[in-house]
Scaffold this motif. Structure first.
Motif, PDB file in Angstrom:
ATOM      1  N   THR A 195       0.845  -1.198   0.000  1.00  0.00           N
ATOM      2  CA  THR A 195       0.000   0.000   0.000  1.00  0.00           C
ATOM      3  C   THR A 195       0.874   1.240   0.000  1.00  0.00           C
ATOM      4  OG1 THR A 195      -1.976   0.976   1.018  1.00  0.00           O
ATOM      5  CG2 THR A 195      -0.211   0.366   2.515  1.00  0.00           C
ATOM      6  N   ALA A 209       0.562   6.942  -8.918  1.00  0.00           N
ATOM      7  CA  ALA A 209      -0.104   6.076  -7.939  1.00  0.00           C
ATOM      8  C   ALA A 209      -0.219   4.645  -8.459  1.00  0.00           C
ATOM      9  CB  ALA A 209      -1.480   6.628  -7.591  1.00  0.00           C
ATOM     10  N   VAL A 210      -0.220   4.492  -9.766  1.00  0.00           N
ATOM     11  CA  VAL A 210      -0.210   3.136 -10.338  1.00  0.00           C
ATOM     12  C   VAL A 210       1.220   2.593 -10.353  1.00  0.00           C
ATOM     13  CG1 VAL A 210      -0.593   1.794 -12.442  1.00  0.00           C
ATOM     14  CG2 VAL A 210      -2.289   3.488 -11.696  1.00  0.00           C
ATOM     15  N   THR A 219       2.880   1.643  -6.839  1.00  0.00           N
ATOM     16  CA  THR A 219       2.370   0.448  -6.167  1.00  0.00           C
ATOM     17  C   THR A 219       2.651  -0.812  -6.986  1.00  0.00           C
ATOM     18  OG1 THR A 219       0.787   1.716  -4.892  1.00  0.00           O
ATOM     19  CG2 THR A 219       0.235  -0.601  -5.287  1.00  0.00           C
ATOM     20  N   LEU A 258      -5.380  -3.461  -8.235  1.00  0.00           N
ATOM     21  CA  LEU A 258      -5.178  -2.283  -7.398  1.00  0.00           C
ATOM     22  C   LEU A 258      -6.515  -1.848  -6.795  1.00  0.00           C
ATOM     23  CD1 LEU A 258      -2.942   0.116  -9.581  1.00  0.00           C
ATOM     24  CD2 LEU A 258      -2.203  -1.547  -7.857  1.00  0.00           C
ATOM     25  N   THR A 259      -6.444  -1.285  -5.592  1.00  0.00           N
ATOM     26  CA  THR A 259      -7.574  -0.524  -5.060  1.00  0.00           C
ATOM     27  C   THR A 259      -7.186   0.948  -5.120  1.00  0.00           C
ATOM     28  OG1 THR A 259      -6.786  -0.453  -2.782  1.00  0.00           O
ATOM     29  CG2 THR A 259      -8.055  -2.392  -3.429  1.00  0.00           C
ATOM     30  N   ALA A 260      -8.182   1.823  -5.118  1.00  0.00           N
ATOM     31  CA  ALA A 260      -7.901   3.254  -5.252  1.00  0.00           C
ATOM     32  C   ALA A 260      -8.727   4.035  -4.249  1.00  0.00           C
ATOM     33  CB  ALA A 260      -8.223   3.723  -6.674  1.00  0.00           C
ATOM     34  N   MET A 305      -4.471   7.640 -14.602  1.00  0.00           N
ATOM     35  CA  MET A 305      -4.388   6.462 -13.751  1.00  0.00           C
ATOM     36  C   MET A 305      -4.903   5.228 -14.494  1.00  0.00           C
ATOM     37  SD  MET A 305      -5.845   6.632  -9.912  1.00  0.00           S
ATOM     38  CE  MET A 305      -5.588   5.241  -8.822  1.00  0.00           C
ATOM     39  N   ILE A 310      -8.132  -1.933 -11.567  1.00  0.00           N
ATOM     40  CA  ILE A 310      -8.512  -1.208 -10.346  1.00  0.00           C
ATOM     41  C   ILE A 310      -9.890  -1.728  -9.959  1.00  0.00           C
ATOM     42  CG2 ILE A 310      -9.047   1.058  -9.378  1.00  0.00           C
ATOM     43  CD1 ILE A 310      -6.952   2.155 -11.444  1.00  0.00           C
ATOM     44  N   GLY A 370     -12.760   0.926  -4.847  1.00  0.00           N
ATOM     45  CA  GLY A 370     -12.234   2.234  -4.513  1.00  0.00           C
ATOM     46  C   GLY A 370     -13.049   2.927  -3.451  1.00  0.00           C
ATOM     47  N   THR A 380      -3.201   3.810  -3.232  1.00  0.00           N
ATOM     48  CA  THR A 380      -3.413   2.573  -3.992  1.00  0.00           C
ATOM     49  C   THR A 380      -2.835   1.414  -3.194  1.00  0.00           C
ATOM     50  OG1 THR A 380      -1.413   3.049  -5.255  1.00  0.00           O
ATOM     51  CG2 THR A 380      -3.498   3.517  -6.339  1.00  0.00           C
ATOM     52  N   GLY A 440      -1.949  -2.642  -3.721  1.00  0.00           N
ATOM     53  CA  GLY A 440      -1.746  -3.572  -4.828  1.00  0.00           C
ATOM     54  C   GLY A 440      -1.694  -5.007  -4.356  1.00  0.00           C
TER      55      GLY A 440
END
Ligand code: SF4
Ligand code: SF4
Ligand code: MG
Ligand code: MG
Ligand code: MG
Ligand code: MG
Ligand code: MG
Ligand code: MG
Ligand code: MG
Ligand code: MG
Ligand code: MG
Ligand code: MG
Lengths: 76, 378, 350, 350, 378, 76
Positions: C68, C87-88, C91, C105-107, C127, C138, C141, C158, C160
């Motif tokens: 994270t 941010a991509v 992570t 990924l979470t956002a 992103m 993603i 979120g 983010t 991962g």
């Protein structure tokens, strides 16, 4: 903060400032402490001000002097 | 980088190192003080000590403006910064210097004081112009190198009629510090500090020239070489000092001839003289209170003088008892001689000013050189 | 229920003049619309389309890597990227540094009231593009809005998830005396690019951030040398801090060769101007690799064969040292320590 | 290398007088110390102890649930909890709402310069306690520091990973006409507790936040009724918004019975004072469940058998409605719509 | 909640509903205007319409201070809020009302204006005391219910000598609005609006009493029942109106006798009279410019009058062409008659003021009642 | 914003304010518009100010009136 570094004057502006270049990085600095700066000259830059011009002939002389030191003599 | 890289050339360095090694008298110690923290930093950064014979000893001097400012003056800046109407602009180096009760500008900022790190006085002027509702104070420190840049800002502020700008001036004079060292009991009486010659601060001399050192060389019989800041400059200056010492000479020589003249920068000197005058006396960390050793803002610029505007009063504060900065600044101790070096005192939690600026001896040693002490101890 | 469900959201988001206001974080309809029309549309994938407060999917077989990071960079848009692509990349890279294949990924967005919807759209698009290019989805979120003056435009977290490869287990505690230390290319580009935009330092340079996803490079590397001992991306604190971390974790020292470290002239020059050590300057598209000396040439070749490793170099070796010092043989001929970054360098480079 | 490694960090963090400064986010030694002495010590577990930029572990067998949320609540400490416990409960609950067993959390901190280290320590301790109680491990994290005035004390992102149970697949799109709608207890407690602390609304009440981890309750529920159609925690936007989301996702309507909805008198009174609908007020320890009508009694019994469901109630039913309206039979005898929250209610309740 | 819950009792409601159903004349339409938006809100929130016979029709009146404020006055507030020195304190309801060029206080706030939502004038006073460096302006709106609370704040500010506080006053008068409705061509001439009787705003009457309505009942021959705001209050008021109409009476009756007297609150009236005086004329949304229909701050409080302090000037702005708020405020249209109701105009993106405050007819219908229209259309 | 609600006076303060209670929620409001408020009395509260006292006898009378309506007659 006592950092000072030589840079080349690449453009002189109306407000007693100039753009100087160091290794491709350009920065605008004050020329308030320099008499008659000219494009192409090198100046020593400190906290955003040019402090003095750099004399290319003297710079060469210093390097030449160093190069003239004889390592063989030294190794002896 | 022209005029930089050439003076860092490893091959040339070997030549100079060989020349020094060849020319030193094996039976003799060469104890050389580099006055300036910029030199100390370069020496540690490039590992110059590794290239010198063991008999050439470098003694670090007091030439770091962050280091020599006493706690009481820093406290005045912190007090200023805490005023709700004030925005204090400072060189980043000052942020972590410990003041009274372990305070610092960094902590004051974290507690809400409006403190901005600036690159120089010009940025402080800009902040003042962009924030007409704020009282912007520039925390000016430095030796003669930096003084003229503060002078320019004051002249501009006056010309612009910029009433929300002022300067808290702490500019100090190199010759006074050199004289204090030379007159100190450690040098004159006990002999615990040996200074055979000086590496003179080249950047200071771009402004004041080499002339001010003539009297030291003459009166104290010590050779002085005004030096540039690249490692080859320093090596060459060492060589020049070794030669003078070997030959029994004690003159002022100018290694940094590409930027320094005998008379210095007249325009800068005139500006400084227009704005500043001698301060009756000033307390230096380590060197004590020295008359005529610092500058204050002239009457004509009184409206831009933060000390006058807020009627700041200097209250001397004793240094932390565990801290040996005073001795380090006089060359009596080396960083590793301080009992808390690298343990209690680190760049993250400095206990003394010498651990803060990269030009401070303790910081330079901690960052670059402490393996050397570890090796010695081991 | 698609992005054009106008019965729920009769008016489209006004990307030209609109700004984020508190209702976009209130949990109500305005938020639902922002999530659907902006995030849902840009990140579109089947897991995100579940539109629950979580994504559910079959667990991959093997070992998972999870990481994270929150991104708080200032400025949000910079030469070579923006907070969205960063941010991509950041992570994805932390997954890649475990030798893992990044999957999901979470956002999490924390947006300051008043932030232009158009700028948010640009960040989200960037992103999405970075995720697409990196082959990650993603999948879930979150959106929060804070009052003006309680944030700084937008912060993005983010997290991962990736799956590691069998037999590949790089870790910070696996550096051994004798190992070779490699870097994948020029160091310091990202930090210098960011600093060049800061008003009080303002200088101009052609340097752009090196922000990039490194899992492709890592794939090539572990194919050549599965037993890479350590991989780490030298972000905040730079190469110097990363190497010190590894030295500390592994209980070893290192000796670097200054001449071998790839540094662009502009980066070196900017550092001279600012009084910084390029080894303390952040990178966002570089990695440090440590492997057995015997694997070094093979690894270097594999790195140089990948576009993101073209300028890779062996920069030093791991040594036995109880003090865990990272030392540098200077180009000048001396020796010095390369220390952790002390204090903050300059605020918010990632 | 333990938390007391004084060679790396000679001085302990000053929890009494210390404040977070920019160096704690700079990536250097100060940050390493904060991470190690505060986060590492409080969250201690084997995965976190890997001390890499990611955690690596064997993938559980089955289907994974992943969720993310950022917590930006103001005030940070409130009756019934603080941002630390909330950041655990909220994310654990989003996993539980998938019927999943929560396993791991990540933690991303965005801290404002000047934040007291002591307060941060209290938050971290509360977070650690909540995680311990919930049986989840915080396996990796991230720390950023932003300048004063660019944040608000501390923001926390948590991302959760859990594993679902075979045959349990609640989802927002599975509500069917005829289904029963249940709530696990009194609604609106959290939002009212937060609002009572706001200076410009200041009122006094004994109401505390209901913040709690609901996965234990869910475990009891799915044991009784594995085929729960939908589970969701009515946080921001309250029960009203959550039911509207579900209605929209499932393409159905609902009819609620106002008399059946458990609302404390203090909550009702606070809502009257503020002109709010309690159905729009946030909860952090309640869930909405939707199941086949025939399962409702069994589910209700299971809920009431768990301490966190003691006041559970059937509050309505799902109907066929192309407009996807959520309607309410009022206690007074009329009928009205229960709409999404429009605009923001009051800033930052989670 | 005592004095609340009893008046929401479902069992009693059935009794009243049954009584109304029993007493209405099946061949007659009872068209009753509830003047006050608070009543409109309660009617929708509790679903009262479901409990009335189809022949009892509720017509929503102009009694919502947010709704009747014209765009030009809102623009003055936005302009004020945008001044860098001003902190504007406002009731939250005003934040989303659309002004000129789709601006709003919410958007101005997002763009950086310092706007605080307050619970009442007392909070605005507190903000002013806590922020001596800011010009704190209270955006005062409301009918007679709210006016005295603004008056109290002004009296306190004057007593405290609080110079950084001022009020942008927009208080309007209920009787003027009722008269405008009764004199409107829709009522007097075209007959497109039928008002057989009024449910009077009980909260307004806690201050002004029921007396001011006597002349309307007498001159316009319309029964008026001053009503409380709980659903049983409203139901009972409907019953009382049905009875008057059935009996051909047109008196003022007081259903809200637990809080309202004939003469009202003399202390509050005196405070209002001390601070405010009649404004020559005021433009209302929907009702047009009406003489003597609003209040302005008296000369004695001029220093606390934001309109004087910043010399604000009212510039009339035409309503959005697609918006039917004007007709809705006059009772000519119902929300669902507006072509953009619920499509282009929603609470998230209101096009007219009636979609903003929960007391606005469009908002109340959208939040609580729009299924009803859908059912009718289907 | 036109919300007003009855609450019981539970404490009277020196500065012409009082704490009122509604269903267990307590709030401090201004009594500047009320003559002689007393603890135990009910007042109608609006935007932080009490507007008027509530008359318990009248409140009862209203409820009694409603209760007296005859549903059987109505159902007819
Ligand atoms: S190590 Fe620290 S305390 Fe010791 S002399 Fe140096 S600065 Fe002072
Ligand atoms: S629906 Fe909107 S535009 Fe139409 S009348 Fe109502 S407020 Fe005005
Ligand atoms: Mg110096
Ligand atoms: Mg990470
Ligand atoms: Mg990372
Ligand atoms: Mg969320
Ligand atoms: Mg990393
Ligand atoms: Mg979530
Ligand atoms: Mg959530
Ligand atoms: Mg991180
Ligand atoms: Mg949820
Ligand atoms: Mg009203």
């Amino acid at each position: 903060m006592c950092l000072a570094i030589p840079a080349r004057v690449v453009e002189i502006h109306a407000d007693d400032t100039a753009t100087v270049s160091l290794g491709g990085v350009r920065k605008q600095v004050s020329m308030a402490l320099i008499e008659d700066p000219a494009v192409g000259e090198y100046v020593i830059v400190h906290v955003g001000y040019a402090l003095s011009k750099l004399d290319p002939a003297e710079a060469e002389r210093t390097l030449a002097l160093l190069a003239s030191l004889d390592p063989t003599e030294a190794a002896a | 980088m022209k005029y930089v890289d050439e003076y860092r050339d490893g091959a040339l360095a070997e030549r100079v190192a060989a020349a020094i090694a060849a020319e030193v008298d094996p039976g003799r110690i060469y104890s050389i003080m580099e006055f300036c923290g910029g030199h100390t930093h370069a020496i540690c950064r490039h590992g110059i000590e590794d290239m010198l014979p063991a008999t050439v000893r470098l003694v670090h001097g007091p030439g770091c403006p962050v280091c020599v400012l006493p706690i009481g003056r820093l406290d005045m800046a912190i007090e200023l910064a805490r005023r709700p109407e004030v925005t204090l602009c400072t060189y980043g180096d000052m942020m972590r210097v410990p003041g009274r009760d372990r305070g610092s500008l960094m902590k004051a900022k974290a507690e809400g004081a409006d403190i901005r790190m600036v690159y120089g006085s010009g940025d402080a002027l800009r902040v003042a112009r962009e924030n007409p509702g704020r009282e912007v104070v520039f925390f000016a420190i430095g030796f003669e190198t930096t003084t003229p840049t503060t002078a320019v800002a004051l002249v501009q502020a006056k010309a612009l009629g910029l009433r929300n700008f002022s300067v808290f001036a702490n500019h100090v004079l190199t010759p006074s510090a050199i004289q204090a060292i030379l007159d100190s009991p450690e040098v004159t009486t006990t002999g615990s500090v040996r200074v055979d010659g000086f590496i003179g601060p080249g950047h200071v001399s771009t402004i004041i020239g080499s002339a001010p050192y003539d009297r030291f060389a003459r009166d104290y019989r010590r050779p002085i070489v005004v030096s540039g800041f690249e490692p080859l400059d320093i090596m060459q200056s060492v060589l020049m000092l070794v030669r003078q010492l070997n030959e029994g000479r004690h003159g002022v020589e100018n290694q940094f001839s590409r930027a320094v003249s005998h008379g210095g920068n007249a325009k800068a000197q005139a500006l400084v003289d227009q704005v500043f005058e001698l301060r009756d006396s000033f307390e230096w960390r380590g060197l004590g209170t020295i008359p005529d050793s610092a500058l204050q803002i002239r009457e004509g610029f009184a409206d831009w003088d933060a000390e006058r505007r807020w009627q700041l009063r200097y209250v001397p504060v004793a240094d932390n008892k565990a801290c040996s900065c005073a001795e380090i600044l006089r060359g009596v101790k080396k960083p590793a001689d301080c009992t808390i070096f690298g343990t209690v005192c680190t760049p993250e939690n400095p206990m003394g000013s010498c651990m803060v600026s990269p030009e401070g001896s303790c910081a330079a040693y901690h960052l670059y050189g402490r393996w050397r002490d570890m090796e010695k101890r081991a | 229920m698609g992005p054009t469900d106008r019965s729920a959201f009769p008016r489209k988001l006004d990307l030209r003049h609109g700004r984020v206001d508190l209702s976009h974080g209130g949990g109500g309809k305005a938020m639902a619309q922002l999530v659907e029309e902006m995030f849902g549309a840009a990140f579109d994938n089947p897991l995100l389309a579940q539109r629950n407060d979580q994504a559910v999917f079959d667990a991959p077989v093997g070992r998972l890597a999870v990481t994270t990071d929150s991104y708080v960079i200032s400025p949000l848009f910079f030469p070579g990227g923006d907070i969205g692509s960063l941010a991509v990349h950041g992570t994805v890279n932390d997954l890649a540094m475990a030798g893992a294949v990044p999957l999901y990924l979470t956002a999490g967005f924390i947006i300051e009231e008043g932030f232009p919807l158009g700028d948010l759209g640009r960040i989200v698009a960037s992103m999405a593009a970075a995720a697409r290019e990196a082959g990650v989805s993603i999948i879930t979120g979150d959106t929060k809005v804070v009052e003006r003056g309680k944030g700084d435009g937008v912060f993005i977290n983010t997290t991962g998830i990736g799956v590691t490869r069998p037999g590949v287990a790089p870790s910070g505690d696996r550096a051994r005396p004798g190992d070779a230390v490699l870097v994948s290319g020029f160091v310091g580009d990202h930090g210098v690019a960011i600093m060049s935009t800061r008003e009080n330092l303002s200088f101009e340079t052609a340097i752009a951030s090196d922000s990039a996803a490194l899992h492709g490079l890592v794939a090539a590397m572990v194919e050549a040398v599965p037993d890479i001992h350590t991989l780490r991306d030298p972000t905040r604190g730079g190469v110097a801090t990363t190497l010190n971390e590894i030295a500390r974790q592994s209980g070893v020292g290192m000796v670097l060769d200054e001449r071998a470290i790839p540094i662009r002239e502009e980066v070196a020059a900017a550092c001279e101007l600012l009084g910084l050590d390029p080894l303390h300057v952040a990178n966002e598209g570089k990695l440090i690799a440590i492997c057995a000396a015997g694997d070094a040439v093979r690894l270097l070749d594999a790195m140089r064969g990948h576009p993101l490793g073209a300028d890779a170099a062996v920069i030093g070796e791991v040594i036995d040292d109880d003090h865990r010092f990272v030392q540098l043989r200077t180009a000048f001929g001396g020796k010095r320590i390369v220390d952790w970054l002390a204090g903050e360098q300059l605020p918010r480079i990632c």
